[in-house]
Design a protein around this motif. Structure first.
Motif, PDB file in Angstrom:
ATOM      1  N   GLY A   1      -9.141  -5.035  27.388  1.00 29.41           N
ATOM      2  CA  GLY A   1      -7.967  -4.325  27.782  1.00 29.41           C
ATOM      3  C   GLY A   1      -7.082  -3.698  26.780  1.00 29.41           C
ATOM      4  N   ASP A   2      -6.231  -2.639  27.041  1.00 26.90           N
ATOM      5  CA  ASP A   2      -5.354  -2.003  26.286  1.00 26.90           C
ATOM      6  C   ASP A   2      -4.230  -3.081  25.643  1.00 26.90           C
ATOM      7  OD1 ASP A   2      -3.913  -0.530  24.753  1.00 26.90           O
ATOM      8  OD2 ASP A   2      -3.711   1.036  25.955  1.00 26.90           O
ATOM      9  N   PRO A   3      -4.470  -3.425  24.504  1.00 23.32           N
ATOM     10  CA  PRO A   3      -3.404  -4.445  24.129  1.00 23.32           C
ATOM     11  C   PRO A   3      -1.887  -3.660  23.826  1.00 23.32           C
ATOM     12  CG  PRO A   3      -4.537  -3.887  22.169  1.00 23.32           C
ATOM     13  CD  PRO A   3      -5.286  -3.050  23.409  1.00 23.32           C
ATOM     14  N   ASN A   4      -1.965  -2.327  23.782  1.00 22.99           N
ATOM     15  CA  ASN A   4      -0.472  -1.696  23.693  1.00 22.99           C
ATOM     16  C   ASN A   4       0.721  -2.286  24.533  1.00 22.99           C
ATOM     17  OD1 ASN A   4      -1.594  -0.252  21.634  1.00 22.99           O
ATOM     18  ND2 ASN A   4      -1.824   1.569  22.623  1.00 22.99           N
ATOM     19  N   PHE A   5       1.874  -2.494  24.281  1.00 20.75           N
ATOM     20  CA  PHE A   5       2.811  -2.799  25.135  1.00 20.75           C
ATOM     21  C   PHE A   5       4.116  -2.657  24.405  1.00 20.75           C
ATOM     22  CE2 PHE A   5       2.645  -6.553  22.585  1.00 20.75           C
ATOM     23  CZ  PHE A   5       3.768  -7.247  22.642  1.00 20.75           C
ATOM     24  N   ALA A   6       5.200  -2.453  25.287  1.00 18.20           N
ATOM     25  CA  ALA A   6       6.528  -2.171  24.817  1.00 18.20           C
ATOM     26  C   ALA A   6       7.426  -2.958  25.921  1.00 18.20           C
ATOM     27  CB  ALA A   6       7.215  -0.772  24.780  1.00 18.20           C
TER      28      ALA A   6
ATOM     29  N   GLU B   1     -14.883   3.097  22.836  1.00 15.67           N
ATOM     30  CA  GLU B   1     -14.267   4.114  23.538  1.00 15.67           C
ATOM     31  C   GLU B   1     -13.292   3.778  24.282  1.00 15.67           C
ATOM     32  OE1 GLU B   1     -16.601   6.533  26.305  1.00 15.67           O
ATOM     33  OE2 GLU B   1     -18.156   4.861  26.642  1.00 15.67           O
ATOM     34  N   SER B   2     -12.478   4.456  24.707  1.00 10.95           N
ATOM     35  CA  SER B   2     -11.293   4.312  25.617  1.00 10.95           C
ATOM     36  C   SER B   2     -11.830   4.694  26.939  1.00 10.95           C
ATOM     37  CB  SER B   2      -9.793   4.901  25.153  1.00 10.95           C
ATOM     38  OG  SER B   2      -8.914   4.677  26.246  1.00 10.95           O
ATOM     39  N   SER B   3     -11.344   3.751  28.067  1.00  9.67           N
ATOM     40  CA  SER B   3     -11.953   3.803  29.425  1.00  9.67           C
ATOM     41  C   SER B   3     -10.850   3.092  30.447  1.00  9.67           C
ATOM     42  CB  SER B   3     -13.330   3.519  29.452  1.00  9.67           C
ATOM     43  OG  SER B   3     -13.673   3.827  31.154  1.00  9.67           O
ATOM     44  N   ASN B   4     -10.276   3.830  31.312  1.00 11.36           N
ATOM     45  CA  ASN B   4      -9.583   3.203  32.361  1.00 11.36           C
ATOM     46  C   ASN B   4      -8.690   1.955  31.915  1.00 11.36           C
ATOM     47  OD1 ASN B   4     -10.971   4.783  34.340  1.00 11.36           O
ATOM     48  ND2 ASN B   4     -12.639   3.363  34.353  1.00 11.36           N
ATOM     49  N   GLY B   5      -7.874   2.606  30.737  1.00 11.03           N
ATOM     50  CA  GLY B   5      -6.549   1.623  30.354  1.00 11.03           C
ATOM     51  C   GLY B   5      -7.296   0.378  29.594  1.00 11.03           C
ATOM     52  N   GLY B   6      -8.266   0.679  28.955  1.00  8.42           N
ATOM     53  CA  GLY B   6      -9.188  -0.487  28.074  1.00  8.42           C
ATOM     54  C   GLY B   6      -9.952   0.017  27.219  1.00  8.42           C
ATOM     55  N   TYR B   7     -10.937  -0.867  26.706  1.00  5.52           N
ATOM     56  CA  TYR B   7     -11.750  -0.254  25.813  1.00  5.52           C
ATOM     57  C   TYR B   7     -13.333  -0.723  26.057  1.00  5.52           C
ATOM     58  CZ  TYR B   7      -7.826   1.464  22.942  1.00  5.52           C
ATOM     59  OH  TYR B   7      -6.756   2.131  22.514  1.00  5.52           O
ATOM     60  N   LEU B   8     -14.337   0.258  25.815  1.00  4.79           N
ATOM     61  CA  LEU B   8     -15.696  -0.220  26.187  1.00  4.79           C
ATOM     62  C   LEU B   8     -16.304  -0.251  24.821  1.00  4.79           C
ATOM     63  CD1 LEU B   8     -16.707   2.031  29.183  1.00  4.79           C
ATOM     64  CD2 LEU B   8     -15.743  -0.343  29.248  1.00  4.79           C
ATOM     65  N   VAL B   9     -17.312  -1.366  24.521  1.00  6.61           N
ATOM     66  CA  VAL B   9     -17.760  -1.603  23.152  1.00  6.61           C
ATOM     67  C   VAL B   9     -19.412  -1.744  23.291  1.00  6.61           C
ATOM     68  CG1 VAL B   9     -17.939  -2.868  21.125  1.00  6.61           C
ATOM     69  CG2 VAL B   9     -15.794  -2.596  22.385  1.00  6.61           C
ATOM     70  N   ASP B  10     -19.828  -0.917  22.574  1.00  2.00           N
ATOM     71  CA  ASP B  10     -21.555  -0.752  22.456  1.00  2.00           C
ATOM     72  C   ASP B  10     -21.747  -1.049  21.147  1.00  2.00           C
ATOM     73  OD1 ASP B  10     -24.083  -0.396  22.292  1.00  2.00           O
ATOM     74  OD2 ASP B  10     -24.071   1.900  22.792  1.00  2.00           O
ATOM     75  N   GLU B  11     -21.616  -2.521  20.747  1.00  2.00           N
ATOM     76  CA  GLU B  11     -21.752  -2.943  19.372  1.00  2.00           C
ATOM     77  C   GLU B  11     -23.009  -2.476  18.680  1.00  2.00           C
ATOM     78  OE1 GLU B  11     -21.450  -6.743  16.625  1.00  2.00           O
ATOM     79  OE2 GLU B  11     -20.079  -6.532  18.450  1.00  2.00           O
TER      80      GLU B  11
END
Length: 885
Positions: free
Chosen positions: A815-820, A794-804
């Motif tokens: 963290g969110d890897p998106n960039f321009a 799930e997305s949270s605060n500019g990053g991602y949390l994983v409950d594998e």
């Protein structure tokens, strides 16, 4: 299968060699010059001086391109004289209709119209030469030729020339000071001689010394210049001081003491050229300035590797071939001059939370550099380069705003911290010709020595590399065998050597590699590299070679060289058919096949590639460049950044570039590249559009547009620990890039030019479909990775949390890897060579760097990040004066 294919490729090459007809040897022409006994010619382009009556014209130029061996459309004549200080050359270029002479102008070493040149092998070594070119419009060009055909236009000697147009065509005169050439001290000398004319109307090249359609080299095929008696070598002494006044403006940053809106600087330095003997020269520079040099083009590397940029600084560009020592395909080289004066590698301890700002220099200061180079009469080519860069400090200061100071705890005052140590660079190079100049052997040695202090202890203290190289030609240079062997040895602290072992170039920590491992107690590394190749390089219509190269896991060159990846073994074979006889539909063409394979030192079979490509110059002077490749096997050791070996799906790609007649006032090139892997693992689409327009002889402009899409289902993101197991997290990426490169040249006269360069560059990368590596070498992508489902991530605060494991607790996050990324670079230069060798530069440079919104369109990013930002501006005036003593 790969071995069978490799053998068949080699067999086909040798069968082709047996069936093709061998061309006969073309006799060398001889021109005999004479010494001037009276007044020397006046260099005005008018060939009416009595001195020219001392020698006869030589003519009978023969067409070399496109229809080799035939009489040219228009004939050319040449005369050569000399005195104690100069060589004089006259050309008469006949043209039935003088109104058709193309007088387009360009920058120095750029000739879009009619031109004529002379090449002088004054060493008479069949490998190196000095080239002087003059266009009908009066633009000069000069190049140093090395390795029997590599032209280096960075060489800028002082010489004099002029041209005139008359009813018979156009004529040119040259005066070349002997101090600008290198030659022996024999009483009677023989130099290699060649002259080439470009006849623009028919796009013809004709040469004084006839050539085969596919000569094995350039300099080795020259004719001979006789009659040089009693020449006294001229020891060159040139001193060129410079001064620079510079103003930088930028957007002020509140509270930042280093960003108040502007900076000024007044500096000076010195360049010198000293002839130690008649054939050995020392070039010196003290505090060099390169403010007039174009900026590097925009680029982003998602694979983590360093991007290779060409050297552009004049001191290091000139005669760079002397120090060249490549160890395999690509840019890998024992010497990469951009390491000298590099961006400081350290950081400061500035703490933004305490209101601290830092100022780190963009480049390390080159205190001085010297090059000793030349070639002796007994065949020794020598090059020595020594350079020293100073310590560089980052300065840390507090926020200057009083309200911020009052709200912060007591902290230290202004301080400076070392970010780059005092460093010495040394490169030595030598080659020796023998076997009647058909063979040579050579050696190179480099050293980088740093004065390491505690806060830069992560850098290597000493780095040494060296190697031996050779080449042997036989059967009139038709066949060759060449190769080299190299080594490297680096030393430093345990920290520095462990960082080296773990770097992307080496990756000793790879979990599935049994032949390498990280040793935290090591204080040195020693590695080897090299390549060998045998092939056919001349005569007939076929070319082929077979070879291989290696780079051991411990090889490290990046202190003064360039090495992308160690632990690599490559094999390759090539065969190419040349079509040089014009037909009803093409002027020249070629087509070739290539096979290459790759392994690592553990014996893993990583890659095989089959490729074909060709080129056609059509009868109307349009051209097509095309090719395609199949990669059935693609493994890489670096993709997971220290993780296990990774497999990509098999790939096919092709490309096609088509261009109109480049002689036209308006010419265009359109290109397309397409690549696609199975199961849609990744793909590439690149579109290129290039325009060149010259509405006036003095004005030209070019615009190169490039747009690229490069999506992938498996782009590396990061690594995380999951219950003691390393998770290699990937994502599906959609990335796009766009660049537009504009160049405009306006020549007021051959010595006064205005040049503009501008390039916006935009790169967007947007991620989705996150997954982790399951079986990294599985053939099926669905077995290679496992997608996170909606309940796991799930997305949270500019990053991602994983409950594998879906136990309701977060197992890891990233963290969110998106960039321009957005960049704009421009350079406007007015260059005036007010006397030969002395120049004034007026420069205005602009630069913008920033991060954009990945969700915006390109136009939105341009509007917000380029037009919406205040750019950094640099204004400078640079003046040089060359004293010839």
């Amino acid at each position: 299968m790969k071995s069978i294919t490799f053998a068949l490729s080699l067999f086909a090459a040798f069968i082709a060699a047996e069936i093709e007809a061998q061309d006969s040897i073309i006799p060398k022409r001889i021109y005999t010059t004479k010494v001037i006994t009276g007044d020397a010619p006046t260099i005005d382009g008018v060939l009416d001086d009595s001195a020219w009556d001392l020698v006869e014209w030589t003519t009978d130029y023969i067409e070399f391109q496109p229809d080799v061996g035939t009489p040219p459309t228009e004939q050319t004549k040449m005369k050569i004289l000399y005195d104690a200080k100069n060589l004089y050359v006259a050309f008469k270029c006949y043209q039935a209709d003088p109104n058709t002479i193309e007088k387009r102008m360009g920058r120095r070493d750029d000739f879009p119209g009619d031109w004529v040149e002379i090449n002088l092998d004054s060493y008479n070594d069949d490998r190196s030469a000095f080239s002087f070119t003059i266009s009908a419009s009066g633009v000069k060009g000069d190049e140093f030729v090395s390795n029997n055909g590599n032209f280096d236009d960075s060489w800028n000697p002082i010489w004099y020339t002029d041209t005139k147009i008359d009813i018979d065509g156009w004529s040119a005169e040259m005066r070349i000071p002997l101090s600008q050439l290198r030659f022996g001290d024999e009483q009677a000398q023989i130099w290699g001689l060649q002259s080439t004319r470009r006849y623009f109307n028919n796009e013809e090249r004709s040469t004084w010394q006839p050539l085969d359609a596919n000569p094995p080299g350039w300099v080795s095929e020259f004719g001979e210049l006789h009659g040089l008696i009693g020449l006294k070598p001229q020891k060159q002494l040139e001193i060129q001081p410079y001064t620079v006044a510079q103003l930088d403006t930028y957007e002020a940053q509140a509270g930042n003491p280093f960003r108040d809106g502007s900076d000024t600087k007044l500096t000076g330095g010195l360049d010198a050229k000293i002839g130690i003997t008649n054939d050995l020269t020392v070039d010196l520079t003290i505090n060099p300035d390169f403010g007039q040099v174009d900026a590097d083009p925009g680029a982003i590397a998602l694979d983590g590797f360093e991007i290779f940029f060409q050297e552009r600084r004049p001191f290091f560009v000139e005669n760079k071939n002397v120090f060249d020592f490549r160890i395999g395909g690509g840019a890998d080289n024992l010497f990469f001059s951009r390491r000298i004066g590099r961006t400081p590698q350290g950081i400061t301890s500035a703490d933004g939370s305490l209101g601290e700002y830092e100022d780190i220099p963009n480049f390390s200061t080159i205190l001085g550099a010297a090059k000793f180079s030349g070639k002796t009469k007994n065949g020794w080519a020598i090059g020595i380069l020594e350079s020293i860069t100073s310590k560089e400090y980052g300065i840390v200061k507090l926020d200057e705003r009083q309200d911020v100071i009052n709200s912060l705890p007591q902290v230290g005052q202004e301080r400076e911290e070392l970010v780059e140590p005092f460093t010495n660079y040394l490169v030595t190079r030598a080659q020796k010709d023998f076997n009647n100049r058909n063979s040579y052997v050579g050696a190179i040695f480099t050293a980088t020595n740093r004065n390491i202090e505690d806060n830069v202890n992560f850098l290597r203290k000493n780095a040494y590399s060296g190697g031996l190289d050779f080449r042997h030609n036989w059967k009139n240079r038709t066949y060759y065998f060449q190769g080299n062997m190299s080594f490297s040895h680096v030393t430093g602290s345990k920290e520095a050597i462990e960082i080296t072992q773990r770097s992307l170039t080496h990756l000793f920590q790879r979990e599935d590699a049994s032949h390498v491992s990280v040793d935290p107690n090591r204080t040195s590394l020693t590695g080897t590299g090299g390549n060998f190749e045998i092939g056919k390089g001349g005569a007939g219509n076929w070319r082929y070679n077979i070879g291989g190269n290696w780079k051991s896991p411990e090889l490290e060159l990046n202190d003064i060289g360039f090495l992308r990846q160690a632990d690599d073994i490559r094999q390759y074979s090539n065969i190419r058919r040349l079509f040089n006889k014009p037909t009803s539909w093409f002027r020249q063409a070629n087509v070739g096949l290539e096979l290459s394979t790759a392994f690592d030192f553990e014996g893993n079979y990583n890659r095989i590639q089959y490729e074909m490509g060709g080129f056609v110059n059509f009868i109307n002077n349009w051209f097509a460049d095309f090719g395609a490749a199949h990669k059935p096997r693609i493994f890489t050791n670096t993709f997971l950044r220290g993780g296990p070996r990774w497999r990509y799906n098999e790939e096919n790609f092709w490309y096609l570039f088509v261009g109109t007649d480049q002689r036209k006032r308006l010419s265009t090139t359109i290109g397309y590249v397409n690549s696609r892997a199975k199961q849609n693992n990744f793909s590439l689409k690149r579109y290129e559009l290039r325009f060149r327009y010259q509405p006036l002889n003095a004005l030209s402009a070019s615009l190169n547009l490039q747009y690229e899409e490069n999506p992938s289902k498996t782009q590396y993101v990061t690594q995380r620990d999951f219950n003691g197991t390393q998770r290699y997290i990937l994502g599906a990426i959609d990335n796009e890039s766009f660049s537009a490169t504009l160049r405009v040249n306006y020549n007021i006269n051959p010595n006064l030019t205005i040049q503009y360069y501008g390039q916006p560059f935009i790169f967007k990368a947007k991620f989705s479909g996150f997954n982790y590596v399951n079986n990294p070498i599985a053939e099926d992508i669905n077995e290679r990775i496992t997608l996170y489902n909606d309940n796991q991530i799930e997305s949270s605060n500019g990053g991602y949390l994983v409950d594998e494991d879906l136990d309701g607790n977060t197992d890891y996050s990233f963290g969110d890897p998106n960039f321009a990324f957005v960049q704009f670079r421009s350079n406007l230069v007015v260059r005036w060579e007010y006397i030969p060798g002395s120049e004034i530069f007026l420069v205005w440079s602009q630069g913008i760097d920033g991060l954009g919104d990945v969700n915006n369109s390109f136009s939105g990013i341009v509007d917000n990040q380029i037009f919406g930002q205040k750019p950094n501006n640099t204004f400078l005036i640079k003046a040089t004066y060359r004293f010839v003593l």
